[in-house]
Design a protein around this motif. Structure first.
Motif, short mmCIF file in Angstrom:
data_model
loop_
_atom_site.label_atom_id
_atom_site.label_comp_id
_atom_site.label_asym_id
_atom_site.label_seq_id
_atom_site.Cartn_x
_atom_site.Cartn_y
_atom_site.Cartn_z
N PRO A 196 -13.70 -49.08 10.13
CA PRO A 196 -14.80 -48.99 11.30
C PRO A 196 -15.28 -49.72 12.21
O PRO A 196 -14.91 -50.90 12.23
N SER A 197 -15.62 -49.40 13.20
CA SER A 197 -15.86 -50.27 14.77
C SER A 197 -17.06 -51.35 14.12
O SER A 197 -17.90 -50.64 12.98
N GLY A 198 -16.65 -52.44 13.80
CA GLY A 198 -17.62 -53.28 13.58
C GLY A 198 -17.92 -53.95 12.34
O GLY A 198 -18.48 -54.60 11.82
N HIS A 199 -16.09 -53.65 11.78
CA HIS A 199 -15.95 -53.63 10.38
C HIS A 199 -15.89 -55.98 10.13
O HIS A 199 -15.50 -56.37 11.40
N GLY A 200 -15.91 -55.97 8.81
CA GLY A 200 -16.38 -57.18 8.77
C GLY A 200 -14.57 -58.20 8.91
O GLY A 200 -13.70 -57.52 9.13
N PRO A 201 -14.25 -59.62 8.07
CA PRO A 201 -13.19 -60.27 9.17
C PRO A 201 -12.10 -59.85 7.63
O PRO A 201 -11.23 -60.59 7.87
N ALA A 202 -12.50 -59.10 6.76
CA ALA A 202 -11.54 -59.15 5.61
C ALA A 202 -11.18 -57.55 5.13
O ALA A 202 -12.69 -56.80 5.30
N LEU A 203 -10.14 -57.37 4.37
CA LEU A 203 -10.35 -56.09 3.75
C LEU A 203 -9.65 -56.46 2.17
O LEU A 203 -8.22 -56.98 2.70
N HIS A 204 -9.62 -56.14 1.65
CA HIS A 204 -9.28 -56.29 0.20
C HIS A 204 -9.39 -55.36 -1.01
O HIS A 204 -11.11 -54.77 -0.76
N GLY A 205 -8.91 -54.13 -1.43
CA GLY A 205 -8.85 -53.40 -2.70
C GLY A 205 -8.14 -52.77 -3.02
O GLY A 205 -6.59 -53.57 -3.27
N VAL A 206 -7.04 -51.39 -3.53
CA VAL A 206 -6.32 -50.79 -4.45
C VAL A 206 -7.04 -49.62 -4.52
O VAL A 206 -8.13 -48.74 -4.31
N GLN A 207 -6.20 -48.54 -3.94
CA GLN A 207 -5.40 -47.06 -4.10
C GLN A 207 -4.94 -46.68 -4.89
O GLN A 207 -3.44 -47.10 -5.22
N LEU A 208 -5.69 -45.60 -5.77
CA LEU A 208 -4.46 -45.28 -6.93
C LEU A 208 -4.88 -43.62 -6.74
O LEU A 208 -5.66 -43.26 -5.90
N TRP A 209 -3.97 -43.01 -7.65
CA TRP A 209 -3.88 -41.68 -7.19
C TRP A 209 -3.79 -40.94 -8.86
O TRP A 209 -3.08 -42.04 -10.05
N VAL A 210 -4.06 -40.33 -9.12
CA VAL A 210 -4.56 -39.23 -10.54
C VAL A 210 -3.70 -37.93 -10.19
O VAL A 210 -4.44 -37.41 -9.15
N ALA A 211 -2.68 -38.07 -11.69
CA ALA A 211 -2.28 -36.73 -11.33
C ALA A 211 -3.23 -35.61 -11.90
O ALA A 211 -3.63 -35.69 -12.76
N LEU A 212 -3.06 -34.24 -11.32
CA LEU A 212 -3.65 -33.36 -12.08
C LEU A 212 -2.76 -32.51 -12.75
O LEU A 212 -1.92 -31.88 -12.49
#
Length: 332
Positions: free
Chosen positions: A128-144
């Motif tokens: 988003p606009s005005g975001h913080g200085p760092a980005l750190h995370g995980v993206q996962l998918w689950v099959a249906l």
């Protein structure tokens, strides 16, 4: 975050094998750029060359910590999904989700964004606009599973997840159940997903279901599973039959536990689409391209409003037929 490769390989996953499961299998990540020449790089551990799934978990990207101060950060244009759930989990930073159902939700560390694509949905993800200085995370998918793969799409945000706390650390249950702590997030197969935050020198002994297979993804340095050290972004697969998973840290550290009943169906997984046949994927791609060109809110994937940019065009299908494949290479 999703798969925005412009020339995506077919991702092989799904299907059960009767071969004996290994007790340990190290799954090393590969580096994948998300987008063009200035794209953010992520470490993709699932699907892996030989092991494509852990339970119904079929996709795992780990990213950061990335310095995005003064930059646009994550910018993933509107794109489609079918046949899966997306699980967004942040360690630092913020990501704004918008989807074709009209949902707009900022996700922060310790909060869960869960999107069930079902028959079809589209969404965008951005810093988003005005975001913080760092980005750190995980993206996962689950099959249906087959019986639910065409459910109506829906979105959930959970800002208060159950925790298990001991002197050695804290376990946050993202999906499923662990040690009688149950996540409110909707799951369609028996599974578990949990973040482990471990104190220096601490050991979390996680009671697990013997019919599940499990894996531990290291999201910081210092993680050991069964006394085996794991590098950041690497995953250690643990076969079924275990009653406990011990995870130790030689410094303050974090990891993810993923698990579930081995997924018995064979899948076709290409770009951001999960199906059961080449024709099914080709049809979904065609419907996305038609709806994208026409900006048709009544189309299968709808329209995402509010993103300052164009929707993502689908890559060309490969010149060979996409094949449904098993959850391991030898199950193909």
């Amino acid at each position: 975050m999703s798969n925005v490769e412009r020339d995506p390989a077919e991702l092989h996953c799904g299907g059960v094998t009767t071969a004996a499961e290994p007790e340990h299998e190290l799954l090393e990540p590969r580096t994948v750029p998300l987008g063009g020449p200035r794209a953010m790089l992520v470490s993709r551990t699932l699907p892996n060359r030989d092991r494509r799934m852990v339970g119904a978990w079929c996709f795992a990207d780990f990213y950061g910590p990335t310095d995005i101060a003064g930059q646009s950060g994550m910018q993933v244009p509107p794109h489609p999904h079918t046949g899966l759930q997306t699980v967004s989990w942040l360690l630092d930073g913020e990501v704004l989700h918008r989807d074709s159902l009209g949902n707009e939700q900022l996700v922060r560390p310790g909060e869960l964004n869960l999107m069930t694509a079902g028959f079809g949905i589209s969404h965008s993800e951005e810093s988003p606009s005005g975001h913080g200085p760092a980005l750190h995370g995980v993206q996962l998918w689950v099959a249906l599973p087959g019986a639910q793969r065409d459910v109506a799409p829906h979105f959930e945000h959970h800002g208060d997840l159950p925790e298990l706390a001991t002197a050695d650390g804290v376990v946050t249950v993202l999906m499923g159940e662990l040690a009688e702590a149950e996540s409110p997030a909707q799951a369609y197969t028996p599974l578990v997903g949990a973040e482990l935050s471990i104190t220096a020198g601490g050991t979390l002994r996680l009671p697990v279901r013997t019919e599940f297979e499990h894996a531990v993804l290291a999201i910081s340095d210092g993680i050991l599973v069964d006394d085996r050290p794991l590098a950041v972004g690497s995953m250690l697969y643990l076969g079924p039959g275990r009653r406990e998973v011990p995870v130790r840290a030689d410094r303050p550290a974090r990891a993810l536990l993923l698990g579930g009943v081995p997924f018995e169906e064979q899948l076709v997984m290409w770009w951001n689409l999960v199906g059961r046949s080449h024709d099914e994927i080709a049809q979904a791609r065609a419907e996305w391209e038609h709806g994208r060109a026409a900006a048709d809110p009544a189309g299968r994937f709808g329209v995402v409003h509010g993103y300052a940019g164009s929707a993502l065009p689908a890559p060309e299908l490969p010149n060979v037929e996409l094949r449904a494949r098993g959850r391991t290479r030898r199950a193909t």
